[in-house]
Design a protein around this motif. Structure first.
Motif, PDB file in Angstrom:
ATOM      1  N   ASP A  65      -2.971  -8.594   7.663  1.00 17.58           N
ATOM      2  CA  ASP A  65      -3.064  -8.350   9.103  1.00 17.58           C
ATOM      3  C   ASP A  65      -2.862  -6.862   9.372  1.00 17.58           C
ATOM      4  O   ASP A  65      -2.641  -6.080   8.475  1.00 17.58           O
ATOM      5  CB  ASP A  65      -1.977  -9.143   9.857  1.00 17.58           C
ATOM      6  N   GLY A  66      -2.879  -6.503  10.632  1.00 19.30           N
ATOM      7  CA  GLY A  66      -2.581  -5.129  11.005  1.00 19.30           C
ATOM      8  C   GLY A  66      -3.705  -4.171  10.666  1.00 19.30           C
ATOM      9  O   GLY A  66      -4.803  -4.560  10.275  1.00 19.30           O
ATOM     10  N   VAL A  67      -3.391  -2.904  10.807  1.00 15.79           N
ATOM     11  CA  VAL A  67      -4.360  -1.840  10.574  1.00 15.79           C
ATOM     12  C   VAL A  67      -3.813  -0.895   9.519  1.00 15.79           C
ATOM     13  O   VAL A  67      -2.659  -0.478   9.594  1.00 15.79           O
ATOM     14  CB  VAL A  67      -4.632  -1.062  11.887  1.00 15.79           C
ATOM     15  N   ARG A  68      -4.630  -0.570   8.520  1.00 19.51           N
ATOM     16  CA  ARG A  68      -4.197   0.382   7.493  1.00 19.51           C
ATOM     17  C   ARG A  68      -4.261   1.787   8.070  1.00 19.51           C
ATOM     18  O   ARG A  68      -5.313   2.233   8.526  1.00 19.51           O
ATOM     19  CB  ARG A  68      -5.059   0.277   6.241  1.00 19.51           C
ATOM     20  N   TYR A  69      -3.111   2.474   8.062  1.00 19.37           N
ATOM     21  CA  TYR A  69      -3.018   3.814   8.616  1.00 19.37           C
ATOM     22  C   TYR A  69      -2.921   4.892   7.557  1.00 19.37           C
ATOM     23  O   TYR A  69      -3.068   6.064   7.867  1.00 19.37           O
ATOM     24  CB  TYR A  69      -1.805   3.934   9.548  1.00 19.37           C
ATOM     25  N   PHE A  70      -2.633   4.506   6.314  1.00 24.04           N
ATOM     26  CA  PHE A  70      -2.460   5.530   5.288  1.00 24.04           C
ATOM     27  C   PHE A  70      -2.878   4.991   3.932  1.00 24.04           C
ATOM     28  O   PHE A  70      -2.585   3.850   3.579  1.00 24.04           O
ATOM     29  CB  PHE A  70      -0.993   5.968   5.210  1.00 24.04           C
ATOM     30  N   SER A  71      -3.537   5.857   3.173  1.00 23.69           N
ATOM     31  CA  SER A  71      -3.825   5.610   1.774  1.00 23.69           C
ATOM     32  C   SER A  71      -3.757   6.960   1.075  1.00 23.69           C
ATOM     33  O   SER A  71      -4.454   7.896   1.465  1.00 23.69           O
ATOM     34  CB  SER A  71      -5.205   4.981   1.596  1.00 23.69           C
ATOM     35  N   GLY A  72      -2.897   7.076   0.080  1.00 20.08           N
ATOM     36  CA  GLY A  72      -2.741   8.340  -0.618  1.00 20.08           C
ATOM     37  C   GLY A  72      -1.866   8.167  -1.851  1.00 20.08           C
ATOM     38  O   GLY A  72      -1.461   7.068  -2.198  1.00 20.08           O
ATOM     39  N   THR A  73      -1.569   9.292  -2.490  1.00 16.75           N
ATOM     40  CA  THR A  73      -0.811   9.292  -3.739  1.00 16.75           C
ATOM     41  C   THR A  73       0.385  10.221  -3.609  1.00 16.75           C
ATOM     42  O   THR A  73       0.274  11.298  -3.012  1.00 16.75           O
ATOM     43  CB  THR A  73      -1.708   9.777  -4.898  1.00 16.75           C
ATOM     44  N   ILE A  74       1.531   9.785  -4.163  1.00 11.05           N
ATOM     45  CA  ILE A  74       2.692  10.675  -4.253  1.00 11.05           C
ATOM     46  C   ILE A  74       3.127  10.786  -5.713  1.00 11.05           C
ATOM     47  O   ILE A  74       2.901   9.882  -6.521  1.00 11.05           O
ATOM     48  CB  ILE A  74       3.884  10.217  -3.378  1.00 11.05           C
ATOM     49  N   SER A  75       3.761  11.905  -6.018  1.00 12.82           N
ATOM     50  CA  SER A  75       4.281  12.167  -7.351  1.00 12.82           C
ATOM     51  C   SER A  75       5.575  11.376  -7.555  1.00 12.82           C
ATOM     52  O   SER A  75       6.487  11.447  -6.731  1.00 12.82           O
ATOM     53  CB  SER A  75       4.541  13.668  -7.502  1.00 12.82           C
ATOM     54  N   THR A  76       5.636  10.625  -8.665  1.00 16.48           N
ATOM     55  CA  THR A  76       6.818   9.802  -8.963  1.00 16.48           C
ATOM     56  C   THR A  76       7.161   9.916 -10.456  1.00 16.48           C
ATOM     57  O   THR A  76       7.025   8.946 -11.207  1.00 16.48           O
ATOM     58  CB  THR A  76       6.571   8.336  -8.584  1.00 16.48           C
ATOM     59  N   PRO A  77       7.643  11.079 -10.896  1.00 17.69           N
ATOM     60  CA  PRO A  77       7.900  11.265 -12.334  1.00 17.69           C
ATOM     61  C   PRO A  77       8.933  10.298 -12.925  1.00 17.69           C
ATOM     62  O   PRO A  77       8.861   9.983 -14.112  1.00 17.69           O
ATOM     63  CB  PRO A  77       8.380  12.715 -12.438  1.00 17.69           C
ATOM     64  N   SER A  78       9.860   9.795 -12.133  1.00 17.85           N
ATOM     65  CA  SER A  78      10.845   8.846 -12.655  1.00 17.85           C
ATOM     66  C   SER A  78      10.333   7.407 -12.625  1.00 17.85           C
ATOM     67  O   SER A  78      11.009   6.490 -13.089  1.00 17.85           O
ATOM     68  CB  SER A  78      12.143   8.921 -11.849  1.00 17.85           C
ATOM     69  N   LYS A  79       9.142   7.207 -12.041  1.00 18.93           N
ATOM     70  CA  LYS A  79       8.533   5.892 -11.857  1.00 18.93           C
ATOM     71  C   LYS A  79       9.391   4.986 -10.971  1.00 18.93           C
ATOM     72  O   LYS A  79       9.418   3.769 -11.129  1.00 18.93           O
ATOM     73  CB  LYS A  79       8.243   5.224 -13.202  1.00 18.93           C
ATOM     74  N   ILE A  80      10.071   5.612 -10.008  1.00 20.32           N
ATOM     75  CA  ILE A  80      10.854   4.893  -9.001  1.00 20.32           C
ATOM     76  C   ILE A  80      10.473   5.449  -7.632  1.00 20.32           C
ATOM     77  O   ILE A  80      10.528   6.659  -7.415  1.00 20.32           O
ATOM     78  CB  ILE A  80      12.376   5.066  -9.192  1.00 20.32           C
ATOM     79  N   VAL A  81      10.099   4.574  -6.707  1.00 18.12           N
ATOM     80  CA  VAL A  81       9.858   4.973  -5.320  1.00 18.12           C
ATOM     81  C   VAL A  81      11.044   4.466  -4.502  1.00 18.12           C
ATOM     82  O   VAL A  81      11.407   3.293  -4.585  1.00 18.12           O
ATOM     83  CB  VAL A  81       8.544   4.391  -4.764  1.00 18.12           C
TER      84      VAL A  81
END
Length: 125
Positions: A65-81
């Protein structure tokens, strides 16, 4: 399928996604849009506590549902968000598959989002 759900009351109606092992660079104007981002940090608005609080779902599945407002990539060197507030308090740490993480964000609406859905490639352990 992995899915985490948060229901929180925030003093400032904003959350951040980042790898906290980095000295992340915050978006320069977090009020410019419902989602703002840098290479290593995403800032997004949520519903304030006095209007019922934030409802945030983090999943490896897309939102239906809803509307997608963002699609992108972030750097995660520790593999933890980490999902954190404006004071740096970490509400949730999510293991992800790689050092560069694809993020998609959906909202119920952008003016007063009652809920937020975040898709991450959650690592299976």
């Amino acid at each position: 399928m992995s899915k985490f759900e948060l229901q929180i009351g925030l003093e400032h109606a904003v959350l951040f996604l980042s790898d906290t092992t980095l000295d992340e660079s915050l978006p320069p104007d977090t009020g410019a849009a419902v989602v703002t981002a840098t290479d290593d940090c995403i800032c997004f608005w949520v519903q304030p506590y006095d209007e019922g609080g934030a409802r945030v779902t983090i999943s490896d599945q897309p939102c239906e549902d809803g509307v997608r407002y963002f699609s992108g990539t972030i750097s995660t060197p520790s593999k933890i968000v980490t999902a954190s507030d404006s004071y740096g308090f970490a509400y949730l740490n999510v293991p992800v598959e790689g050092v560069d993480t694809q993020v998609e964000i959906w909202f119920s609406d952008d003016a007063n989002p009652e809920w937020t859905w975040i898709r991450l490639p959650i690592a299976a352990y």
